[in-house]
Motif scaffolding. Structure first.
Motif, PDB file in Angstrom:
ATOM      1  N   LEU A  42       0.299   8.914   2.689  1.00 32.86           N
ATOM      2  CA  LEU A  42       1.119   7.740   3.677  1.00 32.86           C
ATOM      3  C   LEU A  42       0.264   8.642   4.893  1.00 32.86           C
ATOM      4  O   LEU A  42       0.155   8.276   5.976  1.00 32.86           O
ATOM      5  CB  LEU A  42       2.422   7.796   3.195  1.00 32.86           C
ATOM      6  N   ALA A  43       0.638  10.146   5.575  1.00 28.99           N
ATOM      7  CA  ALA A  43       1.051  10.914   6.617  1.00 28.99           C
ATOM      8  C   ALA A  43      -1.100  10.157   7.227  1.00 28.99           C
ATOM      9  O   ALA A  43      -1.276  10.403   8.265  1.00 28.99           O
ATOM     10  CB  ALA A  43       1.423  12.124   6.104  1.00 28.99           C
ATOM     11  N   ALA A  44      -1.850  10.001   6.011  1.00 20.30           N
ATOM     12  CA  ALA A  44      -2.706  10.478   6.557  1.00 20.30           C
ATOM     13  C   ALA A  44      -3.799   9.134   6.805  1.00 20.30           C
ATOM     14  O   ALA A  44      -4.684   9.449   6.966  1.00 20.30           O
ATOM     15  CB  ALA A  44      -3.451  11.549   5.240  1.00 20.30           C
ATOM     16  N   SER A  45      -2.837   8.050   6.117  1.00 22.67           N
ATOM     17  CA  SER A  45      -3.301   7.224   6.418  1.00 22.67           C
ATOM     18  C   SER A  45      -3.363   6.749   7.442  1.00 22.67           C
ATOM     19  O   SER A  45      -2.616   6.133   8.498  1.00 22.67           O
ATOM     20  CB  SER A  45      -2.871   5.867   5.164  1.00 22.67           C
ATOM     21  N   PRO A  46      -4.369   5.583   8.025  1.00 26.09           N
ATOM     22  CA  PRO A  46      -4.256   4.716   9.315  1.00 26.09           C
ATOM     23  C   PRO A  46      -4.760   3.914   9.484  1.00 26.09           C
ATOM     24  O   PRO A  46      -4.375   2.932  10.675  1.00 26.09           O
ATOM     25  CB  PRO A  46      -5.575   5.683  10.682  1.00 26.09           C
ATOM     26  N   PHE A  47      -4.331   2.838   8.273  1.00 20.74           N
ATOM     27  CA  PHE A  47      -4.804   1.595   8.035  1.00 20.74           C
ATOM     28  C   PHE A  47      -4.729   1.113   7.013  1.00 20.74           C
ATOM     29  O   PHE A  47      -4.643   2.160   5.844  1.00 20.74           O
ATOM     30  CB  PHE A  47      -6.378   1.054   7.769  1.00 20.74           C
ATOM     31  N   CYS A  48      -3.782   0.297   6.672  1.00 18.76           N
ATOM     32  CA  CYS A  48      -3.454  -1.035   5.029  1.00 18.76           C
ATOM     33  C   CYS A  48      -4.049  -2.209   5.611  1.00 18.76           C
ATOM     34  O   CYS A  48      -3.955  -2.627   6.579  1.00 18.76           O
ATOM     35  CB  CYS A  48      -2.001  -0.536   5.287  1.00 18.76           C
ATOM     36  N   LEU A  49      -3.939  -3.029   4.348  1.00 20.27           N
ATOM     37  CA  LEU A  49      -3.591  -3.957   4.368  1.00 20.27           C
ATOM     38  C   LEU A  49      -2.006  -4.954   3.620  1.00 20.27           C
ATOM     39  O   LEU A  49      -2.213  -4.198   2.849  1.00 20.27           O
ATOM     40  CB  LEU A  49      -5.389  -5.101   3.741  1.00 20.27           C
ATOM     41  N   ILE A  50      -1.798  -5.886   4.000  1.00 18.97           N
ATOM     42  CA  ILE A  50      -0.472  -6.770   3.635  1.00 18.97           C
ATOM     43  C   ILE A  50      -1.001  -7.301   2.775  1.00 18.97           C
ATOM     44  O   ILE A  50      -1.479  -8.611   4.025  1.00 18.97           O
ATOM     45  CB  ILE A  50       0.769  -6.341   4.799  1.00 18.97           C
TER      46      ILE A  50
END
Length: 208
Positions: A42-50
């Motif tokens: 999570l600390a390294a992720s800049p993007f997600c889909l919900i």
């Protein structure tokens, strides 16, 4: 809608006859909370889909992006995702208000594997942790707080098949530009030149 020649699957048993059973380690890999490795992701992720669905079944998948680490791990069972200015449709948020169940998938650019989180969400308008979500001096007006039901890592096969991160396969000009799409499908009253200016370099000035 009737489609000629379509052979539909109508039961789990029928589905399993075709795809088989997962390996036990795959079936059992979902966990009820975050491991330290999940927190690092999570600390390294800049993007997600919900992904969300309203009580009536209306579905939505919304992208969320910010500097890496934008999703806060409040504890091992709870995460928080800031909202930023957008188109104000709030499709996913409206769904959550009638059905809290959400599915999230977190990406790290260049990585084929992903982090998946399923849980129940609440929409909040303020909390002490909002101060940790400030970007470019802007505090979010809303955040989605998700109580985790399960979390697990997903393999990279889809990314390998699609060659998604291989820049030599990218063809951004193979389809109409964003301005052209807006002109023909959304804003026919505006000139293409106006839309090209709107979606040009200055578009990034309104992100926060």
């Amino acid at each position: 809608m009737e489609l000629a020649g379509l052979v539909e699957i109508t039961s789990v048993d029928e589905l399993r006859e075709i795809v088989g059973e997962p390996l036990q380690r795959v079936a059992d890999k979902a966990r009820p909370g975050l491991h330290e490795l999940d927190r690092q992701w999570l600390a390294a992720s800049p993007f997600c889909l919900i992904a969300t669905a309203a009580a009536d079944g209306t579905c939505d998948v919304s992208p969320k992006g910010d500097p890496a680490g934008f999703t806060l791990a409040l504890d091992d069972r709870t995460i928080a995702i800031p909202d930023r200015p957008g188109n104000r449709r709030v499709d996913g948020f409206r769904n959550v208000l009638s059905n809290p169940h959400v599915g999230l998938i977190y990406f790290i650019p260049g990585r084929g594997d992903t982090l998946r989180i399923n849980g129940r969400a609440r929409l909040v308008r303020d909390a002490p942790f909002f101060d940790e979500m400030v970007v470019k001096g802007k505090r979010p007006a809303l955040a989605l707080v998700v109580e985790i039901d399960e979390v697990f890592h997903h393999c990279s096969k889809a990314f390998l098949r699609s060659a998604l991160w291989k820049s030599e396969t990218w063809e951004p000009d193979a389809v109409a530009s964003r301005a052209q799409i807006a002109k023909f499908l959304e804003r026919p009253e505006d000139s293409l030149a106006e839309l090209e200016r709107y979606y040009g370099p200055s578009y990034a000035n309104g992100l926060y």
